[in-house]
Write an enzyme that holds these catalytic residues in place. Structure first.
Site, PDB file in Angstrom:
ATOM      1  N   ARG A 175      42.513 -19.259  -5.410  1.00 31.02           N
ATOM      2  CA  ARG A 175      41.369 -19.109  -6.316  1.00 31.02           C
ATOM      3  C   ARG A 175      41.013 -17.642  -6.494  1.00 31.02           C
ATOM      4  O   ARG A 175      41.073 -16.848  -5.556  1.00 31.02           O
ATOM      5  CB  ARG A 175      40.158 -19.883  -5.777  1.00 31.02           C
ATOM      6  CG  ARG A 175      40.193 -21.350  -6.098  1.00 31.02           C
ATOM      7  CD  ARG A 175      39.140 -22.123  -5.340  1.00 31.02           C
ATOM      8  NE  ARG A 175      39.676 -22.625  -4.087  1.00 31.02           N
ATOM      9  CZ  ARG A 175      38.945 -23.191  -3.133  1.00 31.02           C
ATOM     10  NH1 ARG A 175      37.635 -23.298  -3.265  1.00 31.02           N
ATOM     11  NH2 ARG A 175      39.506 -23.647  -2.038  1.00 31.02           N
ATOM     12  N   ASN A 196      39.159 -34.471   7.462  1.00 32.06           N
ATOM     13  CA  ASN A 196      38.706 -33.257   6.786  1.00 32.06           C
ATOM     14  C   ASN A 196      39.815 -32.813   5.847  1.00 32.06           C
ATOM     15  O   ASN A 196      40.737 -32.106   6.246  1.00 32.06           O
ATOM     16  CB  ASN A 196      38.389 -32.177   7.835  1.00 32.06           C
ATOM     17  CG  ASN A 196      37.863 -30.890   7.225  1.00 32.06           C
ATOM     18  OD1 ASN A 196      37.962 -30.657   6.019  1.00 32.06           O
ATOM     19  ND2 ASN A 196      37.327 -30.024   8.065  1.00 32.06           N
ATOM     20  N   HIS A 228      31.394 -25.123   2.450  1.00 28.09           N
ATOM     21  CA  HIS A 228      31.705 -24.865   3.859  1.00 28.09           C
ATOM     22  C   HIS A 228      30.442 -24.936   4.721  1.00 28.09           C
ATOM     23  O   HIS A 228      30.388 -24.346   5.806  1.00 28.09           O
ATOM     24  CB  HIS A 228      32.366 -23.491   4.065  1.00 28.09           C
ATOM     25  CG  HIS A 228      33.691 -23.333   3.402  1.00 28.09           C
ATOM     26  ND1 HIS A 228      34.044 -22.207   2.696  1.00 28.09           N
ATOM     27  CD2 HIS A 228      34.765 -24.165   3.322  1.00 28.09           C
ATOM     28  CE1 HIS A 228      35.260 -22.346   2.216  1.00 28.09           C
ATOM     29  NE2 HIS A 228      35.725 -23.530   2.577  1.00 28.09           N
ATOM     30  N   ARG A 259      34.695 -35.335   5.535  1.00 29.53           N
ATOM     31  CA  ARG A 259      34.157 -34.138   4.909  1.00 29.53           C
ATOM     32  C   ARG A 259      34.303 -34.303   3.394  1.00 29.53           C
ATOM     33  O   ARG A 259      35.394 -34.576   2.889  1.00 29.53           O
ATOM     34  CB  ARG A 259      34.933 -32.904   5.361  1.00 29.53           C
ATOM     35  CG  ARG A 259      34.487 -31.633   4.653  1.00 29.53           C
ATOM     36  CD  ARG A 259      35.597 -30.601   4.639  1.00 29.53           C
ATOM     37  NE  ARG A 259      35.181 -29.379   3.971  1.00 29.53           N
ATOM     38  CZ  ARG A 259      36.029 -28.481   3.498  1.00 29.53           C
ATOM     39  NH1 ARG A 259      37.326 -28.664   3.595  1.00 29.53           N
ATOM     40  NH2 ARG A 259      35.584 -27.392   2.910  1.00 29.53           N
ATOM     41  N   GLU A 301      34.053 -28.263  12.520  1.00 28.12           N
ATOM     42  CA  GLU A 301      33.443 -29.152  11.541  1.00 28.12           C
ATOM     43  C   GLU A 301      33.593 -30.602  11.962  1.00 28.12           C
ATOM     44  O   GLU A 301      32.722 -31.437  11.683  1.00 28.12           O
ATOM     45  CB  GLU A 301      34.105 -28.935  10.178  1.00 28.12           C
ATOM     46  CG  GLU A 301      33.864 -27.562   9.579  1.00 28.12           C
ATOM     47  CD  GLU A 301      34.787 -27.264   8.409  1.00 28.12           C
ATOM     48  OE1 GLU A 301      34.294 -27.214   7.279  1.00 28.12           O
ATOM     49  OE2 GLU A 301      35.998 -27.089   8.645  1.00 28.12           O
TER      50      GLU A 301
END
Length: 399
Positions: free
Chosen positions: A239, A10, A178, A89, A384
């Site tokens: 960001r 990931n 996500h 991922r 995840e």
């Protein structure tokens, strides 16, 4: 038949989470995190056989260095022989993919094509794929896309108010990200709170270096804060989140920025880093905030205010709310941010239980609101990796 394992990679924008997992029950033989990549204090932490280890990585180590270190560890511990697949991922699948895929040359080309839409992630994801292919050439490699879960959004939620031809001809729309995390924690919340499978309304806030909020109705995504790229939405580590699109003209025409300069600034130099002028790492900013640092305080205030506004907005598509879930590195560990966000939303009746909020950190799940709060807010550590593991094992058996 021997036990089957999956290697899960990931790659985040500044991190690499990894695990070697039992494909039947999710047991983790090896799990770890390489973090603060591309910084001078990059480290790799891992747990194996019940013991924890931490090593420094070389100066300015990137994702490839982290993966090479991981592969050496796997070989050293003789874990490779039972691995049946590598699950990756991948952040952006564009409109190419609505589900997980065995990686072929065509799939790689499509991931590369969408890299410009996820400049902090898809290149890192590709690095992980290429390194794993080189290390394990005989194993199926599977891509699990962040965008897949959000394919259930209605058209009025995912389309921009732009000329429709941009969508028809170029796929310009909101995709969301996500998705694997939002899917997992919302399902876990529904189980924990005994909410009916076909009748529940949950908002999930995945907060890490990248942050997104998702409105989930009856188990499916109906809206989410990220858009065409992972730049849209709330304030993040580096960001900016939502800005006035007119800023682009101002920066280019008035200040002489190039298009590449603007993209770099918005994606890599803004957010918590840009406001605080200290770091994109929330731990560093919280330490400075507690010491009274003015810009660190401002960074946290902006972050929490914008996040609270986004959460409140999702009462519209959900027409109410049963639970709010915090997850991700910040969401799972920052009791300060959770308390600030819920204070902004106190008009909904939320009251934070200070002790429960403090306890729900460092891998501990739990409700963080008082028993009298009309809506439950809780922390659920995301997994995840387990979601990726299951998809990778299933598709590997079909190859």
């Amino acid at each position: 038949m021997s036990v089957q394992h999956v290697l899960v990679l990931n790659c985040g924008s500044s991190s690499l989470k990894f695990a070697v997992m039992n494909a039947e029950n999710g047991e983790e033989l090896l799990t770890g995190l390489a973090e603060r990549l591309l910084n001078d204090d990059a480290t790799i932490k891992y747990k194996i056989d019940g013991s924890k280890h931490q090593n420094a990585l070389p100066y300015n180590a990137d994702h490839k260095v982290a993966i090479d270190t991981l592969v050496a560890l796997i070989n050293e511990r003789a874990l490779a022989e039972n691995i049946i697949a590598v699950g990756h991922r991948v952040v952006h699948g564009g409109e190419h993919f609505t589900g997980s895929q065995v990686i072929t040359n065509e799939v790689l080309a499509a991931i590369e094509q969408t890299a410009q839409l996820a400049p902090l992630h898809n290149p890192a994801n590709l690095t992980g794929i290429e390194a794993a292919q080189a290390a394990f050439p005989a194993l199926p490699q599977v891509a699990v896309f962040d965008t897949a879960f959000h394919q259930t959004m209605p058209k009025h939620a995912y389309l921009y108010a732009l000329p429709y031809s941009l969508y028809k001809e170029h796929g310009v729309r909101r995709y969301g990200f996500h998705g694997t995390s939002h899917n997992f924690v919302s399902a876990e919340a529904a189980k924990a709170l005994a909410l009916p499978t076909d009748e529940h309304r949950i908002i999930t806030a995945h907060l890490g270096n990248g942050c997104s909020v998702c409105a989930i109705k009856n188990g499916v995504s109906v809206d989410t804060s990220m858009g065409l790229t992972p730049l849209e939405g709330v304030v993040m580590g580096t960001r900016s989140g939502d800005i006035d699109p007119g800023l682009f003209d101002f920066l280019t025409a008035q200040l002489g920025y190039s298009a590449e300069d603007v993209s770099t600034m918005l994606n890599k130099q803004s957010g918590l880093l840009g406001i605080s002028e200290l770091s994109n790492d929330c731990r560093t900013i919280e330490e400075a905030y507690l010491d009274g640092h003015e810009q660190a305080t401002l960074a946290l205030d902006i972050f929490c205010y914008r996040l609270a506004k986004q959460i409140a907005a999702y009462l519209v598509p959900l027409s109410g709310l049963d639970a709010l879930v915090f997850t991700g590195g910040i969401g799972e560990n920052s009791d300060i941010i959770r308390a600030k966000v819920l204070a902004h939303l106190s008009f909904l009746g939320w009251q934070v239980d200070a002790q429960k909020n403090t306890d729900a950190r460092f891998g501990n799940a739990g409700i963080i609101t008082t028993d009298s709060s009309p809506i439950t807010a809780l922390v659920i550590p995301t997994n995840e990796e387990w979601m990726i593991c299951q998809d990778a094992a299933r598709l590997a058996q079909e190859v």
